[in-house]
Design a protein around this motif. Sequence first.
Motif, mmCIF file in Angstrom:
data_model
loop_
_atom_site.group_PDB
_atom_site.id
_atom_site.type_symbol
_atom_site.label_atom_id
_atom_site.label_comp_id
_atom_site.label_asym_id
_atom_site.label_seq_id
_atom_site.Cartn_x
_atom_site.Cartn_y
_atom_site.Cartn_z
ATOM 1 N N THR A 108 0.835 -1.203 0.000
ATOM 2 C CA THR A 108 0.000 0.000 0.000
ATOM 3 C C THR A 108 0.868 1.251 0.000
ATOM 4 O O THR A 108 0.602 2.200 -0.741
ATOM 5 C CB THR A 108 -0.953 -0.011 1.218
ATOM 6 N N LEU A 109 1.915 1.259 0.831
ATOM 7 C CA LEU A 109 2.832 2.401 0.828
ATOM 8 C C LEU A 109 3.485 2.582 -0.546
ATOM 9 O O LEU A 109 3.613 3.706 -1.035
ATOM 10 C CB LEU A 109 3.917 2.224 1.897
ATOM 11 N N SER A 110 3.866 1.493 -1.155
ATOM 12 C CA SER A 110 4.488 1.549 -2.475
ATOM 13 C C SER A 110 3.511 2.122 -3.506
ATOM 14 O O SER A 110 3.867 2.994 -4.307
ATOM 15 C CB SER A 110 4.942 0.151 -2.891
ATOM 16 N N MET A 135 -3.048 9.840 3.776
ATOM 17 C CA MET A 135 -3.042 8.411 4.098
ATOM 18 C C MET A 135 -1.615 7.885 4.146
ATOM 19 O O MET A 135 -1.254 7.144 5.053
ATOM 20 C CB MET A 135 -3.867 7.626 3.079
ATOM 21 N N HIS A 136 -0.792 8.271 3.176
ATOM 22 C CA HIS A 136 0.593 7.831 3.136
ATOM 23 C C HIS A 136 1.327 8.271 4.404
ATOM 24 O O HIS A 136 2.060 7.479 5.007
ATOM 25 C CB HIS A 136 1.304 8.362 1.889
ATOM 26 N N GLU A 137 1.139 9.520 4.806
ATOM 27 C CA GLU A 137 1.820 10.025 5.993
ATOM 28 C C GLU A 137 1.400 9.252 7.240
ATOM 29 O O GLU A 137 2.246 8.919 8.080
ATOM 30 C CB GLU A 137 1.548 11.525 6.155
ATOM 31 N N LEU A 138 0.115 8.966 7.365
ATOM 32 C CA LEU A 138 -0.367 8.208 8.519
ATOM 33 C C LEU A 138 0.203 6.788 8.533
ATOM 34 O O LEU A 138 0.728 6.330 9.544
ATOM 35 C CB LEU A 138 -1.895 8.150 8.542
ATOM 36 N N ILE A 139 0.127 6.102 7.398
ATOM 37 C CA ILE A 139 0.628 4.727 7.331
ATOM 38 C C ILE A 139 2.134 4.706 7.549
ATOM 39 O O ILE A 139 2.658 3.828 8.246
ATOM 40 C CB ILE A 139 0.228 4.054 6.001
ATOM 41 N N ASP A 140 2.847 5.685 6.980
ATOM 42 C CA ASP A 140 4.293 5.752 7.151
ATOM 43 C C ASP A 140 4.652 5.997 8.619
ATOM 44 O O ASP A 140 5.590 5.389 9.142
ATOM 45 C CB ASP A 140 4.865 6.846 6.252
ATOM 46 N N LEU A 141 3.900 6.865 9.285
ATOM 47 C CA LEU A 141 4.122 7.117 10.706
ATOM 48 C C LEU A 141 3.885 5.840 11.521
ATOM 49 O O LEU A 141 4.695 5.478 12.379
ATOM 50 C CB LEU A 141 3.203 8.242 11.197
ATOM 51 N N ALA A 142 2.792 5.154 11.227
ATOM 52 C CA ALA A 142 2.485 3.898 11.930
ATOM 53 C C ALA A 142 3.555 2.852 11.648
ATOM 54 O O ALA A 142 3.950 2.089 12.541
ATOM 55 C CB ALA A 142 1.113 3.380 11.522
ATOM 56 N N ASN A 143 4.055 2.820 10.426
ATOM 57 C CA ASN A 143 5.099 1.871 10.049
ATOM 58 C C ASN A 143 6.381 2.148 10.831
ATOM 59 O O ASN A 143 7.049 1.228 11.301
ATOM 60 C CB ASN A 143 5.338 1.964 8.538
ATOM 61 N N GLY A 144 6.726 3.419 10.985
ATOM 62 C CA GLY A 144 7.903 3.785 11.780
ATOM 63 C C GLY A 144 7.716 3.415 13.236
ATOM 64 O O GLY A 144 8.641 2.919 13.897
ATOM 65 N N TRP A 145 6.507 3.639 13.751
ATOM 66 C CA TRP A 145 6.202 3.261 15.134
ATOM 67 C C TRP A 145 6.333 1.752 15.301
ATOM 68 O O TRP A 145 6.881 1.265 16.282
ATOM 69 C CB TRP A 145 4.789 3.728 15.497
ATOM 70 N N PHE A 146 5.858 1.020 14.298
ATOM 71 C CA PHE A 146 5.960 -0.432 14.340
ATOM 72 C C PHE A 146 7.417 -0.867 14.421
ATOM 73 O O PHE A 146 7.758 -1.773 15.185
ATOM 74 C CB PHE A 146 5.278 -1.048 13.112
ATOM 75 N N ASP A 147 8.298 -0.213 13.645
ATOM 76 C CA ASP A 147 9.726 -0.527 13.722
ATOM 77 C C ASP A 147 10.246 -0.322 15.140
ATOM 78 O O ASP A 147 11.012 -1.140 15.654
ATOM 79 C CB ASP A 147 10.537 0.344 12.760
ATOM 80 N N ASP A 148 9.842 0.789 15.760
ATOM 81 C CA ASP A 148 10.274 1.073 17.131
ATOM 82 C C ASP A 148 9.766 0.009 18.096
ATOM 83 O O ASP A 148 10.506 -0.477 18.952
ATOM 84 C CB ASP A 148 9.784 2.455 17.591
ATOM 85 N N VAL A 149 8.512 -0.370 17.948
ATOM 86 C CA VAL A 149 7.909 -1.376 18.838
ATOM 87 C C VAL A 149 8.580 -2.733 18.639
ATOM 88 O O VAL A 149 8.831 -3.447 19.609
ATOM 89 C CB VAL A 149 6.387 -1.462 18.607
ATOM 90 N N GLN A 150 8.903 -3.063 17.387
ATOM 91 C CA GLN A 150 9.542 -4.349 17.106
ATOM 92 C C GLN A 150 10.893 -4.476 17.815
ATOM 93 O O GLN A 150 11.335 -5.571 18.109
ATOM 94 C CB GLN A 150 9.752 -4.534 15.601
ATOM 95 N N SER A 151 11.534 -3.343 18.079
ATOM 96 C CA SER A 151 12.859 -3.397 18.709
ATOM 97 C C SER A 151 12.772 -3.510 20.233
ATOM 98 O O SER A 151 13.790 -3.718 20.889
ATOM 99 C CB SER A 151 13.677 -2.166 18.323
#
Length: 185
Positions: A108-110, A135-151
């Motif tokens: 979706t981001l792509s 929408m892209h900004e929201l999903i991208d922000l959530a994706n970055g948050w997900f990276d942080d949470v994964q760590s």
Amino acid sequence: MNLTPLAERFVLHFGEMGSRWGVNRTVGQIYAYLFISPAPRNADDIVEALGVSRSNVSMGLKELQSWRLVKLVHQAGDRRDYFETPKDVWEIFRTLAEEKRKREIEPTLSFLRDALMDAPLDEDERHAQARMKEMHELIDLANGWFDDVQSLSPETLEGLMRMGSRVSRVLEFANQLRGAGRGRG
């Protein structure tokens, strides 16, 4: 392994939920059976326990392996393939989240990035692109948050989840402190 009434209810429930999660009923049942099994199981065990065809079991195991939700293990002196789920539920959670992101979020981001590169033909397309950018900004922000949470360690992640809505009170307090700091000057 004969399924106890409780195990059978669990397996049947996961079969029902599997169809809501985008996998077929048998895949959900196979996963549930392996999840609650005390030892790795081979395809014949799964066929016998669930009463499904060998081909359905083979296809289901391949799908679960592609999701990285089951892994192949071998047993000494036995040439058959055995399967098990990861032991750590946090590992399962992270794997499932990563796979969902890879299969759903990243495409979706792509798409959105590509759509935003196109020159709009008229005002309607400009409006559509503006909405897609949001929408892209929201999903991208959530994706970055997900990276942080994964760590985060499983213990930290569990603590964060247990905090629930109290996290918002901490953030509101932090915002108040930042606001008070700006007022001095």
